[in-house]
Enzyme design. Structure first.
Site, short mmCIF file in Angstrom:
data_model
loop_
_atom_site.label_atom_id
_atom_site.label_comp_id
_atom_site.label_asym_id
_atom_site.label_seq_id
_atom_site.Cartn_x
_atom_site.Cartn_y
_atom_site.Cartn_z
N GLU A 58 0.82 -1.25 0.06
CA GLU A 58 0.01 0.15 0.00
C GLU A 58 0.90 1.09 0.00
O GLU A 58 0.35 2.32 -0.61
CB GLU A 58 -1.00 -0.14 1.22
N TYR A 141 -6.64 6.49 3.97
CA TYR A 141 -6.71 5.56 2.98
C TYR A 141 -6.03 4.19 3.42
O TYR A 141 -6.41 3.07 3.40
CB TYR A 141 -6.27 5.95 1.79
N ASP A 159 -9.56 4.61 -3.03
CA ASP A 159 -8.27 5.39 -3.66
C ASP A 159 -8.82 5.83 -4.99
O ASP A 159 -10.13 6.00 -5.35
CB ASP A 159 -7.15 4.20 -3.99
#
Length: 313
Positions: A58, A141, A159
């Protein structure tokens, strides 16, 4: 279905499109079924990746395509298979291993997160969303993504790809706003399946749909499992009328100069003199500004005698 079949006339004020779904239920099954058939086999999706592998991916995937991340990800996990392994290394080694992924401050943030995980959580990536959010370098996020993809929890994971899917399928516009809005967060929460396993699958599936089918340009609507329900498609795919989309310029920017300076330091395992850095960019003012920025960001450490190296903290 009452969505208009034509884009609004340019001289009229467009009326909001009625949402094709109230709670997302009609979208869940086709999107998840599509994902089950078409999802890419990516290393961070495999069970052996574990929560740390998910977290590393990520960080790396922010503003960076999968094709560039894959080799660096594999090398990173070979070097530091657990957070404690990275925490024990100097932060400069994280910057070195980051290679040319771009936005190298992400490497420092990931190193800082590894240190915090080691010190606060016994070396295990925490399962609690609030504890993830409290880690350095982790924002809304990333915390939601790790909680969802690593631990199967129910969170709205927004996203760029997911935002674009929701903007088109539900809101009926070509692109989402430049920055995530409260309305988008509310919509994402409303679209979440009720049970955790399905919600986690939905998060991954909607993201993959945006990455492979509902792309920013040259979208392939004939391959989309929810094309018949898509508000943007039903409206005739009206063109974007909001603020101009932000372009990704690189050539000649300070970002390019920073990258060239960091490349010299990554390749050197001893401190380098100023002259070695001066040789990579012809314009002295921009070069000095870029170097000062790298020092300020903690990516470069100045030493006595006009020498520079990656940070050793």
């Amino acid at each position: 279905m009452t969505a208009p079949t034509k884009p609004p006339h340019r001289d009229t004020v467009p009326t909001p499109l009625p949402s094709p779904v109230a709670d997302g239920t009609p979208l869940h099954t086709p999107v998840i079924d599509w994902f089950d058939e078409h999802a890419r086999d990516l290393p961070w999706r495999r069970p052996e990746a574990g929560p740390w592998g998910v977290m590393v991916s990520e960080f790396m995937l922010q503003q960076t395509p999968v094709s560039r991340v894959l080799p660096v990800y594999e090398q990173w996990l070979a070097l530091w298979p657990r957070p404690a392994d990275l925490a024990a290394a100097p932060s400069g080694e994280a910057v070195r291993a980051w290679g040319r992924l771009g936005y190298p401050r992400r490497a420092l943030r990931l190193h800082g997160a590894a240190v915090a995980i080691t010190e606060r959580h016994g070396g295990d990536v925490p399962t609690d969303h609030s504890q993830l959010l409290a880690l350095p370098g982790i924002g809304e996020y990333t915390a939601a993504a790790v909680a969802s993809f690593a631990y199967g929890q129910r969170h709205a994971v927004l996203d760029t790809n997911v935002r674009r899917v929701f903007a088109r399928a539900v809101t009926g516009v070509q692109y989402p706003p430049n920055a995530t809005t409260a309305a988008e967060r509310k919509l994402a929460r409303a679209l979440l399946p009720a049970d955790e396993p399905t919600a986690a699958r939905w998060a991954a599936a909607s993201m993959e749909l945006g990455a492979l089918v509902c792309t920013a340009r040259n979208e392939t609507c004939h391959r989309c499992p929810i094309a018949a329900q898509c508000a943007w498609q039903l409206a005739g795919k009206p063109e974007h009328e909001g603020p101009a989309r932000r372009g990704q310029t690189y050539a000649g920017t300070d970002r390019q100069v920073r990258g060239k300076l960091l490349a010299v330091l990554r390749e050197a395992h001893i401190p380098v003199p100023q002259a070695a850095l001066d040789s990579v960019w012809h314009e002295p003012v921009q070069r000095a500004r870029a170097l000062d920025g790298l020092v300020s960001d903690g990516l470069v450490e100045p030493l006595p005698g006009g020498l520079y190296r990656l940070p050793h903290s």
